[in-house]
Design a protein around this motif. Structure first.
Motif, PDB file in Angstrom:
ATOM      1  N   GLU A 150       0.625  -1.537  -0.164  1.00 21.20           N
ATOM      2  CA  GLU A 150       0.022   0.146   0.438  1.00 21.20           C
ATOM      3  C   GLU A 150       0.967   1.516  -0.026  1.00 21.20           C
ATOM      4  O   GLU A 150       0.674   2.443  -0.245  1.00 21.20           O
ATOM      5  CB  GLU A 150      -0.968  -0.659   0.743  1.00 21.20           C
ATOM      6  N   GLU A 153       2.251   1.541  -3.659  1.00 22.54           N
ATOM      7  CA  GLU A 153       1.159   2.019  -4.257  1.00 22.54           C
ATOM      8  C   GLU A 153       0.813   3.958  -4.193  1.00 22.54           C
ATOM      9  O   GLU A 153       0.562   4.508  -4.964  1.00 22.54           O
ATOM     10  CB  GLU A 153      -0.413   1.600  -3.833  1.00 22.54           C
ATOM     11  N   ARG A 154       0.590   4.101  -2.755  1.00 24.34           N
ATOM     12  CA  ARG A 154       0.665   5.153  -2.598  1.00 24.34           C
ATOM     13  C   ARG A 154       1.570   6.869  -3.196  1.00 24.34           C
ATOM     14  O   ARG A 154       1.401   7.617  -3.679  1.00 24.34           O
ATOM     15  CB  ARG A 154       1.331   5.711  -0.493  1.00 24.34           C
ATOM     16  N   LYS A 157       0.955   6.046  -7.003  1.00 21.65           N
ATOM     17  CA  LYS A 157       0.047   6.772  -7.370  1.00 21.65           C
ATOM     18  C   LYS A 157       0.001   8.904  -7.248  1.00 21.65           C
ATOM     19  O   LYS A 157      -0.453   9.291  -7.805  1.00 21.65           O
ATOM     20  CB  LYS A 157      -1.526   6.459  -6.800  1.00 21.65           C
ATOM     21  N   ARG A 158       1.386   8.829  -6.000  1.00 22.52           N
ATOM     22  CA  ARG A 158       1.245  10.731  -6.130  1.00 22.52           C
ATOM     23  C   ARG A 158       1.879  10.868  -7.482  1.00 22.52           C
ATOM     24  O   ARG A 158       2.004  12.099  -7.434  1.00 22.52           O
ATOM     25  CB  ARG A 158       2.434  10.582  -5.079  1.00 22.52           C
ATOM     26  N   ASP A 160       2.874  11.719 -11.771  1.00 20.29           N
ATOM     27  CA  ASP A 160       2.372  11.480 -13.216  1.00 20.29           C
ATOM     28  C   ASP A 160       3.372  11.146 -13.604  1.00 20.29           C
ATOM     29  O   ASP A 160       4.039  11.336 -14.330  1.00 20.29           O
ATOM     30  CB  ASP A 160       1.697  13.046 -12.959  1.00 20.29           C
ATOM     31  N   ILE A 187       0.399  -3.282  -9.479  1.00 13.92           N
ATOM     32  CA  ILE A 187       0.172  -2.181  -9.229  1.00 13.92           C
ATOM     33  C   ILE A 187       1.131  -0.865  -9.870  1.00 13.92           C
ATOM     34  O   ILE A 187       0.903   0.594  -9.170  1.00 13.92           O
ATOM     35  CB  ILE A 187       0.571  -1.337  -8.100  1.00 13.92           C
TER      36      ILE A 187
END
Length: 373
Positions: A150, A153-154, A157-158, A160, A187
């Motif tokens: 997780e 993944e954080r 996701k942050r 681009d 992910i």
């Protein structure tokens, strides 16, 4: 060192800009650097004992006696800390090869809570920079495969991340199983760099590696099953007592696995490590230059005959599988480095982050980062 120190101590006051374990860029500061350095006066970012010794020598040559003394004190602190962690009360080493593997993710992030805290701060650091679009992302420096899914993944996701970007994670065979590899692939991690180092149990033990040869191979096979079609393997050669035949045996085993890429490095005897101390005492012997040269020549010949392109000193790949991210370093292109101890290169400035957790967490980042407001 003396010539460069003399050059940079003449005329306007200049600075030594260090960005590695044992080397540095020497440059006159531009206006942005001058403003930053006016707040933080330092000679070199040096956290390892041998770097402190070098920094002290440079400071002495420049006539900066207080800084020279401070670096010598830091060196003593580091050496004492190593002794406390890795020796018993009699001064005997608990694990003779342990000092080579002091890694933030092992010694500083023992709990899930600490790992999450670290990622929280890493994401805060990202806020200091413009919203770039990334065509490569590299999780390295220590053992990033210890991070919880997780948290990985954080971070992803942050960012681009461009379509078809190369997203690499360094992996220690002991830190991932098939299930975790499947989830990493899902992910967004699409390239792995697996630290095999050797297939010989004797040399894995000498290097202080936690995994066995079988576990290294199993990790590679699990990665293939998980869907990874771009894998790099790390191998070492010129190890204490190793001969040419043993190097080629290791190499051929790796080539039989058919990774898309592999990196192969000779052992470097770093002053201040147990390897170096054993070398000085005659317990270990360094490979003769001629034999090491023969090893490397045969590595190149063998790899090229098996269809691998020797595209950088220590790196080989199948056609079209060059490491996109690492190639940026070699071509002197800019890259953003975030996190503990990370190095980056932006706007013609090379920088290096704090190496200690408490210092990293306690930074007033806008005052100390070169690229804040």
């Amino acid at each position: 060192v003396e010539k460069k120190a003399a050059a940079f101590s003449s005329g306007e006051k200049r600075y030594i800009w260090s960005h590695g374990f044992s080397y540095g860029d020497w440059c006159a500061p531009n206006e942005n650097q001058k403003q930053w350095m006016a707040k933080k006066k330092w000679i070199s970012t040096a956290y390892y004992a041998n770097d402190c010794a070098l920094a002290s020598k440079i400071a002495t040559i420049l006539g900066l006696e207080e800084e020279a003394k401070a670096f010598q004190e830091k060196r003593k602190c580091i050496e004492n800390a190593y002794r406390n962690v890795f020796t018993d009360k009699k001064g005997t080493l608990k694990n003779e090869f342990q000092t080579a593997y002091v890694c933030p993710l092992y010694f500083g992030m023992v709990s899930g809570e600490e790992r999450k805290k670290y990622v929280d701060y890493l994401l805060k650091e990202l806020e200091l920079y413009p919203d770039y679009r990334y065509n490569t992302v590299y999780f390295g420096g220590g053992t990033p495969s210890l991070l919880d899914l997780e948290d990985v993944e954080r971070i992803l996701k942050r960012l681009d991340i461009a379509e078809n970007a190369e997203v690499t994670m360094e992996v220690n065979p002991k830190t991932v199983d098939f299930d975790k590899l499947c989830k990493l692939r899902k992910i967004g991690i699409n390239r792995l760099s697996i630290g095999i180092q050797s297939f010989d149990e004797k040399y894995l033990k000498i290097l202080g590696r936690m995994h066995t040869s079988e576990e290294g191979i199993e990790t590679f096979e699990n990665a293939r099953r998980a869907g990874f079609d771009n894998i790099s393997l790390d191998l070492m050669f010129s190890l204490p007592g190793q001969n040419v035949e043993e190097v080629l045996k290791d190499l051929n085993k790796l080539l039989d696995m058919k990774p898309e890429h592999f990196s192969i490095y000779s052992l470097i005897w770093e002053e201040g490590t147990v390897f170096f101390e054993k070398l000085k005492k005659g317990i270990l012997r360094e490979t003769e230059n001629e034999i090491e040269a023969e090893m490397f020549e045969k590595i190149i010949d063998t790899a090229e005959k098996r269809g691998y392109l020797h595209y950088e000193i220590s790196n080989f790949c199948l056609e079209g599988k060059e490491a996109v991210h690492n190639t940026k370093y070699w071509e002197n292109k800019e890259y953003l480095g975030i996190g503990l101890g990370a190095s980056g290169y932006l706007e013609n400035i090379r920088y290096k982050n704090q190496m200690k957790f408490l210092e990293y967490y306690g930074l007033d980042l806008k005052d100390t980062m070169a690229f804040g407001d």
